[in-house]
Design an enzyme around this catalytic site. Structure first.
Site, PDB file in Angstrom:
ATOM      1  N   LEU A  59      46.297  60.560  68.729  1.00  0.00           N
ATOM      2  CA  LEU A  59      46.405  59.468  69.413  1.00  0.00           C
ATOM      3  C   LEU A  59      47.241  60.559  70.970  1.00  0.00           C
ATOM      4  O   LEU A  59      46.977  59.676  72.173  1.00  0.00           O
ATOM      5  CB  LEU A  59      47.133  58.521  69.696  1.00  0.00           C
ATOM      6  CG  LEU A  59      46.557  57.871  67.860  1.00  0.00           C
ATOM      7  CD1 LEU A  59      47.744  56.386  67.588  1.00  0.00           C
ATOM      8  CD2 LEU A  59      45.712  56.878  68.198  1.00  0.00           C
ATOM      9  N   GLY A  60      47.553  61.147  70.796  1.00  0.00           N
ATOM     10  CA  GLY A  60      48.835  62.038  72.063  1.00  0.00           C
ATOM     11  C   GLY A  60      49.281  63.070  71.160  1.00  0.00           C
ATOM     12  O   GLY A  60      49.475  63.481  69.946  1.00  0.00           O
ATOM     13  N   GLN A  61      49.607  63.948  72.200  1.00  0.00           N
ATOM     14  CA  GLN A  61      50.836  65.193  71.968  1.00  0.00           C
ATOM     15  C   GLN A  61      51.851  65.350  72.793  1.00  0.00           C
ATOM     16  O   GLN A  61      51.809  64.670  74.578  1.00  0.00           O
ATOM     17  CB  GLN A  61      50.011  66.116  72.418  1.00  0.00           C
ATOM     18  CG  GLN A  61      50.772  67.760  71.807  1.00  0.00           C
ATOM     19  CD  GLN A  61      49.639  68.590  70.912  1.00  0.00           C
ATOM     20  OE1 GLN A  61      48.323  67.955  71.250  1.00  0.00           O
ATOM     21  NE2 GLN A  61      50.272  69.729  70.934  1.00  0.00           N
TER      22      GLN A  61
ATOM     23  N   ASP B 105      66.442  57.611  74.372  1.00  0.00           N
ATOM     24  CA  ASP B 105      65.467  57.901  75.069  1.00  0.00           C
ATOM     25  C   ASP B 105      64.440  56.498  75.893  1.00  0.00           C
ATOM     26  O   ASP B 105      63.388  56.971  75.517  1.00  0.00           O
ATOM     27  CB  ASP B 105      64.430  58.813  74.457  1.00  0.00           C
ATOM     28  CG  ASP B 105      63.305  60.138  75.534  1.00  0.00           C
ATOM     29  OD1 ASP B 105      63.558  59.640  77.154  1.00  0.00           O
ATOM     30  OD2 ASP B 105      63.031  60.251  74.840  1.00  0.00           O
TER      31      ASP B 105
ATOM     32  N   CYS C  68      55.881  67.183  73.898  1.00  0.00           N
ATOM     33  CA  CYS C  68      56.628  68.329  73.320  1.00  0.00           C
ATOM     34  C   CYS C  68      57.104  68.935  72.705  1.00  0.00           C
ATOM     35  O   CYS C  68      56.998  69.997  71.643  1.00  0.00           O
ATOM     36  CB  CYS C  68      57.866  68.717  74.486  1.00  0.00           C
ATOM     37  SG  CYS C  68      58.256  68.228  75.785  1.00  0.00           S
ATOM     38  N   PHE C  69      57.634  68.061  71.540  1.00  0.00           N
ATOM     39  CA  PHE C  69      57.766  68.481  69.621  1.00  0.00           C
ATOM     40  C   PHE C  69      57.017  67.801  68.765  1.00  0.00           C
ATOM     41  O   PHE C  69      57.794  67.820  67.368  1.00  0.00           O
ATOM     42  CB  PHE C  69      58.986  67.192  69.689  1.00  0.00           C
ATOM     43  CG  PHE C  69      60.574  67.845  71.041  1.00  0.00           C
ATOM     44  CD1 PHE C  69      60.600  69.426  70.526  1.00  0.00           C
ATOM     45  CD2 PHE C  69      60.283  66.747  71.968  1.00  0.00           C
ATOM     46  CE1 PHE C  69      61.669  69.475  72.029  1.00  0.00           C
ATOM     47  CE2 PHE C  69      61.390  66.893  72.935  1.00  0.00           C
ATOM     48  CZ  PHE C  69      61.875  68.233  72.928  1.00  0.00           C
TER      49      PHE C  69
ATOM     50  N   GLU D  27      52.992  65.781  67.454  1.00  0.00           N
ATOM     51  CA  GLU D  27      51.901  65.008  67.819  1.00  0.00           C
ATOM     52  C   GLU D  27      51.892  63.308  66.747  1.00  0.00           C
ATOM     53  O   GLU D  27      53.030  63.370  66.557  1.00  0.00           O
ATOM     54  CB  GLU D  27      50.096  65.124  67.133  1.00  0.00           C
ATOM     55  CG  GLU D  27      50.575  66.812  67.397  1.00  0.00           C
ATOM     56  CD  GLU D  27      49.031  67.658  66.697  1.00  0.00           C
ATOM     57  OE1 GLU D  27      49.115  68.361  67.163  1.00  0.00           O
ATOM     58  OE2 GLU D  27      48.978  66.999  65.434  1.00  0.00           O
ATOM     59  N   VAL D  28      50.622  62.373  67.934  1.00  0.00           N
ATOM     60  CA  VAL D  28      50.756  60.659  67.507  1.00  0.00           C
ATOM     61  C   VAL D  28      49.368  60.822  66.600  1.00  0.00           C
ATOM     62  O   VAL D  28      48.592  60.959  67.364  1.00  0.00           O
ATOM     63  CB  VAL D  28      51.714  59.883  68.625  1.00  0.00           C
ATOM     64  CG1 VAL D  28      51.262  58.729  67.573  1.00  0.00           C
ATOM     65  CG2 VAL D  28      52.156  60.227  68.651  1.00  0.00           C
TER      66      VAL D  28
ATOM     67  N   LYS E 243      54.085  60.194  63.233  1.00  0.00           N
ATOM     68  CA  LYS E 243      54.197  61.260  63.971  1.00  0.00           C
ATOM     69  C   LYS E 243      54.748  62.603  63.518  1.00  0.00           C
ATOM     70  O   LYS E 243      55.226  63.014  62.150  1.00  0.00           O
ATOM     71  CB  LYS E 243      55.999  60.725  64.863  1.00  0.00           C
ATOM     72  CG  LYS E 243      55.555  60.181  65.765  1.00  0.00           C
ATOM     73  CD  LYS E 243      56.721  59.003  66.379  1.00  0.00           C
ATOM     74  CE  LYS E 243      56.982  58.726  67.312  1.00  0.00           C
ATOM     75  NZ  LYS E 243      56.090  58.039  68.284  1.00  0.00           N
TER      76      LYS E 243
END
Length: 536
Positions: A276-278, A389, A280-281, A283-284, A298
């Site tokens: 689904l996404g990436q 955050d 800095c630390f 991926e999802v 995650k």
């Protein structure tokens, strides 16, 4: 009405009319951003709806980060703690077993509780199938109780009831009964209505209790039970805006955890299916646990954080439970660390705002999303926890514009030098309060600052804050008193709220409790004359 009825699970479920009135008494007539997800089927559990009853699992008392992990931590509930030794329960929803030790059941099924009713998963015996296994405690209610009625939504707020009822698919007279927010022991009947002046709207009627134990909305028409009251008003409007027609639909709640004792899980039990996404630390991913349950996963790059510190923090995070926080389900605690959470079908708020749907969002929807985020953060505030955050990339969106706060507490654990320096390339300086960026003073008040920045993301449909300025410049300018101007078409009253969040002295910033109340009442108390513009 039969008392074994329970709430419908899905908006798509066929709605049922109420049964005729019976025995009516009384007179009266009338970090890790997730991208927009691909179109995939939703999880078996659904993603929306009021939280239901549960009792948190017993834990060793441990003070950590100002949060006592032995505290009972609950969000608004449908059913309260159980008393009187009730052991026969009725299923509110269908449940499909996920492991060999839990029990499948159908909505309406009667279940005998085998062990005591503590914790999130109870050992139960089905009176229909004769089978025994563990069940999620928030999927059942005591037989013949008010909690077992499909129209009873328990301890949800007035605003949350309006979110559920103001669905364009709901006909006039769609309703629910909830606890009164203002009068202890009283209830409220919330009913959807429509007129040409207001359009779709919701009316709220206080249900008062008689000393004799009965109930009434108007004293001339009294009832022995809430069931009788609901059945009567389903046949007669009798002063209401409309007779009661349909129970408000909602989705199944999330279970509290994936299954009994499924906290530290083997990596092999997870299947990563769609990236689904990436960030800095890590991926999802959208994936499946145990071949049965849709989850979000995650994956953290090795070295991102200490597994020991993460596991300690995760023990606290899993006890934070609120319908506006993404629920932490389970962890793989050896590197690479996996964090397993509930799956949210629309991805991150940032991508959602910048996507096709974002073009059509107007101020009422955006303010409501902000109010939901403030509600989740007000709970974090009450729990003496800090997010660290807070930004649109760390808010997740589900069906019907439901927003939930994700990734709370993780930022503190990151060990990357470009992050821990607080001014490195990976640090979200534009969202961070000056005292946190300069001196590392992260508090709930630095979260309030970040929320003010998030409000600019909402009102600009995902624009990067401080456009045209680099991180170092932002820090210098903000220290000198610079604050972002009012976004185009944004009301001054909302910009004024942002500026309150950006006050130099942390203690002068508002609480999340205040922010939630302000935003929930925004169009009645602050901007009653609002008219839609081209973008807002």
């Amino acid at each position: 009405m039969g008392s074994n009825k329970s709430k419908p699970k899905d908006a798509s479920q066929r709605r049922r009319s109420l049964e005729p009135a019976e025995n009516v008494h009384g007179a009266g007539g009338g970090a890790f951003p997730a991208s927009q997800t691909p179109s995939k089927p939703a999880s078996a559990d659904g993603h929306r709806g009021p939280s239901a009853a549960f009792a948190p699992a017993a834990a060793e008392p441990k003070l950590f980060g100002g949060f006592n992990s032995s505290d009972t931590v609950t969000s608004p509930q449908r059913a309260g703690p159980l008393a009187g030794g009730v052991t026969t329960f009725v299923a509110l929803y269908d449940y499909e077993s996920r492991t060999e030790t839990d029990l499948s059941f159908k909505k309406g099924e009667r279940l005998q509780i085998v062990n005591n009713t503590e914790g999130d998963w109870w050992l139960a015996h089905s009176l229909s199938t004769g089978q025994t296994g563990y069940i999620p405690s928030n999927y059942v209610a005591p037989s013949d109780s008010i909690q077992a009625e499909e129209w009873y939504f328990g301890k949800i707020t007035r605003r949350e009831s309006e979110r559920l009822l103001l669905n364009a698919e709901n006909p006039r007279g769609t309703f629910l009964v909830r606890e009164s927010e203002t009068t202890k022991g009283a209830y409220c009947l919330s009913v959807s209505d429509f007129d040409n002046a207001k359009g779709l709207n919701v009316k709220h009627y206080k249900i008062r209790k008689l000393d004799s134990g009965g109930f009434y909305i108007t004293s001339r028409t009294q009832f022995n039970s809430l069931q009788q009251l609901v059945a009567y008003y389903s046949k007669h409007a009798d002063g209401l805006c409309h007779r009661l027609t349909t129970v408000c639909p909602t989705s199944k709640p999330q279970t509290q955890g994936l299954a009994k004792d499924a906290w530290e899980i083997p990596r092999e039990s997870l299947r990563l299916e769609v990236k689904l996404g990436q960030g800095c630390f890590g991926e999802v991913w959208m994936g499946t646990w145990n071949g049965t349950t849709r989850v979000a996963i995650k994956t953290l790059k090795p070295g991102t954080m200490s597994p020991e510190a993460f596991l300690q923090e995760a023990q606290v995070m899993k006890k934070l439970r609120h319908e506006k926080l993404v629920q932490l389900y389970a962890v793989v605690s050896e590197e690479p660390i996996y964090i397993v959470t509930e799956y949210m079908s629309k991805g991150s708020l940032l991508d959602f705002l910048k996507g096709e749907t974002g073009k059509y969002l107007r101020l009422p929807q955006l303010v409501d999303m902000a109010a939901q985020i403030a509600s989740g953060m007000a709970y974090v505030e009450r729990m003496n926890y800090v997010h660290r955050d807070l930004r649109a990339a760390n808010i997740l969106v589900g069906e019907n514009l439901v927003c939930k706060v994700a990734d709370f507490g993780l930022a503190r654990l990151i060990e990357d030098n470009e992050y821990t320096a607080r001014q490195g390339a990976k640090f979200p300086i534009k969202w961070t309060a000056p005292e946190a960026a300069l001196y590392g003073r992260f508090t709930i008040k630095s979260d309030v600052w970040s929320f003010g920045i998030l409000l600019t993301e909402l009102t600009t449909k995902g624009r990067v804050p401080y456009p045209g300025m680099v991180n170092r410049e932002v820090l210098d300018q903000v220290e000198r008193g610079y604050r972002m101007p009012c976004p185009p078409e944004c009301p001054e009253s909302l910009h004024d709220l942002m500026c309150q969040c950006w006050r130099k002295e942390p203690e002068e910033r508002p609480t999340f409790e205040y922010l939630q109340a302000f935003l929930e009442d925004y169009f009645t108390s602050t901007e009653p004359q609002y008219q839609p513009g081209e973008n807002l």
